[in-house]
Every structure is written in structure tokens, then in C-alpha cells.
Design an enzyme around this catalytic site. Structure first.
Site, PDB file in Angstrom:
ATOM      1  CB  CYS A 132      11.548  30.249  17.900  1.00 29.06           C
ATOM      2  SG  CYS A 132      12.319  30.304  16.264  1.00 29.06           S
ATOM      3  CB  CYS A 135      15.167  29.916  17.530  1.00 25.58           C
ATOM      4  SG  CYS A 135      14.246  31.136  16.590  1.00 25.58           S
ATOM      5  CG  ASP A 136      15.275  28.051  21.086  1.00 20.99           C
ATOM      6  OD1 ASP A 136      16.366  28.591  20.802  1.00 20.99           O
ATOM      7  OD2 ASP A 136      14.327  28.661  21.612  1.00 20.99           O
TER       8      ASP A 136
END
Length: 313
Positions: A132, A135-136
Site C-alpha cells: 500500500c 499507507c506507507d
């Protein structure tokens, strides 16, 4: 007999459980052997509102579970092997628990990221391996990273990651890309993206501090190469967890559940879907939680309507 059964946890299922429990509907939540969804494999979550310093993914899920239990939700652990949605009450077959009857069902079973199934991959999730970018990506500022994949999602993730990374290497096992021309053109026009095509990933390499690179096979020469990087993003798609439904609900061509626009209602009255199992676009914890709230309210309104109809009848 349960008024509402939620299949699956994660941000969507647990949010639905909180809302239904506060409405005194005493929901039963069925969680798999690895409860909490994909956030339990994430270390730091920095984009969930209300946590300015960030929060560990497993801690966030544990807090949401406690909140649901506080208001009266109950939990059982086991795989749902089969469901009968042909008539109400619905029947669920749960491994180790037998048959469960439900007046309504909320599906929050999520979608599982596809992995390459190579050595060093799963054990380094959270240590440099991710599925992701949104997300990261923030954790890879000024670092060289690799994106594996050849479809639209890989092009999109590679472009997004150039906001943070010093360089993004796109690895694909074929020379040709499956991505649409516009997405390919956009990626090729990005000066931060370099290309390592016709190479098959063999192993994620890591040291004490995390990922150090990706070992690949050059399919043209047959030789093995090492691409040094501090992060490897796998972008080869997701699989919605709907197989156990046996095709009883309408899905799109990739298997994601279809809901009536603006609601969480499926094609079967009394069955609702929330979170990533019906969302192949956003796939974020906060958007999943939002649809969990929607599913609970839709479920509550449905039960109210049924009750009123029975009283009138």
C-alpha cells in the site's frame, strides 16, 4: 437467532459492530483466525484521524474491538465455510461453531493483497515490504524503492511514491506492460521512475534494519541480478474475500461485491457490504470505517422496517 451478524473485522467490521452495539442490537462478530484485517500487518498508522503521533496498526484494531465489546458486541473465532442467503433468516456455517442464524448479515471480509510468494517477502512485511503506497510511502522519504507490477495500479503506485522516494525502480517480469497507455505514458514521463523490465523477482533481500534489495532473474540473459533498494512495494492486485459466498451476491468482473450507489445494500435485502470487499478504489482504513458506519445504519433501518411491517401485518 441473531438480529445482526458481522462477518469479518478490520476497520469496517469493527465500526459496524460499535454502531450496532450502541443501538442495542447486540451484534455477533465472526472473525477469522487472523482477526483485525490488513492493519494488523502494518506497523505505524499515521493517516487515521485522531492520532497526531500515529498509532500501531494492531493497537488501533485492539482499541476498536474493545470499544465494540464495551457496548455489547460479542465475538467468535472461526472460518465461515458456507452461507445460505436464499431466505431469511440467513444461515451461516462456521467452522467449530456449527450453524448460526441471522436476520441480517454485514459482510466486511476485506480483500487480500496478492503476493509474489518468493523468499523474504512475507517475513519482511512492515520491514520494507508493503502492498500500500498511500499507507506507507511517507516512511520512504529520500530512499530508493522498487515497485513490482505491470498494471494500472503499479503505474499509479510508482507515480505516487515519487513524491517521497529518491528513485523508484519499476520491475515487471515481462517486457510489455498490462497498464493502459495513459498510465504508462504518465509513468514514463516521470523522471524519478527507472525501468527494470523482463525480470522475474526471485527473493527479497534484507538485513538487520530491513529490506536491502530484490534479487531478480534477467529473462533475456538468464543471469541473476540484485537491485538495491530500501523498500519493495508489491502492486499486482488484490483478491476480494468472497469465495465462501458461492456466487449468491452480485459482483463486478474482478469479484468485488456490488452495492446500491450511496448505500451498503447488496442485491439481497438484509445483506450489506462494507470495507475493501466492496471497494477496489480507495482501500483505506478511514474509508473502510466510514462504510462500516453506513452498513450499521442501513442494517438498523432495515430491521426497523421489517419490525414495522410485522406489526402492521
Amino acid at each position: 437467532m441473531h438480529k445482526a451478524v458481522i462477518i469479518g473485522t478490520g476497520p469496517s467490521g469493527l465500526t459496524a459492530a460499535i454502531y450496532l452495539a450502541r443501538a442495542n442490537l447486540n451484534p455477533l462478530v465472526i472473525e477469522g483466525p487472523e482477526p483485525g484485517g490488513q492493519l494488523t500487518t502494518t506497523t505505524e498508522v499515521e493517516n487515521f484521524p485522531g492520532f497526531p503521533e500515529g498509532i500501531l496498526g494492531p493497537e488501533l484494531m485492539a482499541n476498536m474491538r474493545k470499544q465494540a465489546e464495551r457496548f455489547g458486541a460479542t465475538f467468535v473465532t472461526g472460518w465461515v465455510n458456507a452461507v445460505d442467503l436464499s431466505k431469511r433468516p440467513f444461515t451461516l456455517q462456521v467452522e467449530g461453531k456449527g450453524e448460526i442464524k441471522a436476520e441480517t448479515v454485514i459482510l466486511s471480509t476485506g480483500a487480500s493483497a496478492k503476493y509474489l510468494s518468493i523468499p523474504g517477502e512475507k517475513e519482511n512485511v512492515g520491514r520494507g515490504v508493503s502492498t500500500c503506497a498511500t499507507c506507507d510511502g511517507f516512511f520512504f522519504r529520500n530512499k530508493k524503492i522498487i515497485v513490482v507490477g505491470g498494471g494500472d495500479s503499479a503505474m499509479e503506485e510508482a507515480n505516487f511514491l515519487t513524491r517521497f522516494a529518491s528513485e523508484v525502480v519499476l520491475v515487471n517480469r515481462r517486457t510489455e506492460l498490462r497498464a493502459s497507455k495513459i498510465m504508462q505514458d504518465r509513468a514514463r514521463a516521470n523522471g524519478k521512475i527507472s525501468w527494470s523490465l523482463n525480470r522475474t523477482p526471485l527473493e527479497v533481500l534484507a538485513g538487520d534494519r530491513g529490506v536491502t534489495g530484490l534479487k531478480v532473474r534477467n529473462n533475456e540473459s538468464g543471469l541473476e541480478e540484485v537491485i538495491e533498494a530500501e523498500g519493495v512495494f508489491i502492486a499486482i492486485g488484490h483478491t476480494p474475500n468472497t469465495k465462501f459466498l458461492g456466487g449468491q451476491l452480485e459482483t463486478d468482473e474482478t469479484g468485488y461485491l456490488l452495492v446500491k450507489p450511496g448505500t451498503t445494500e447488496t442485491n439481497i435485502p438484509g445483506v450489506f457490504a462494507c470495507g475493501d470487499v466492496q471497494d477496489n478504489r480507495y482501500r483505506q482504513a478511514i474509508s473502510a470505517a466510514g462504510t462500516g458506519c453506513m452498513a450499521a445504519i442501513d442494517c438498523e433501518k432495515f430491521l426497523e422496517a421489517v419490525e414495522q411491517a410485522e406489526l402492521v401485518g
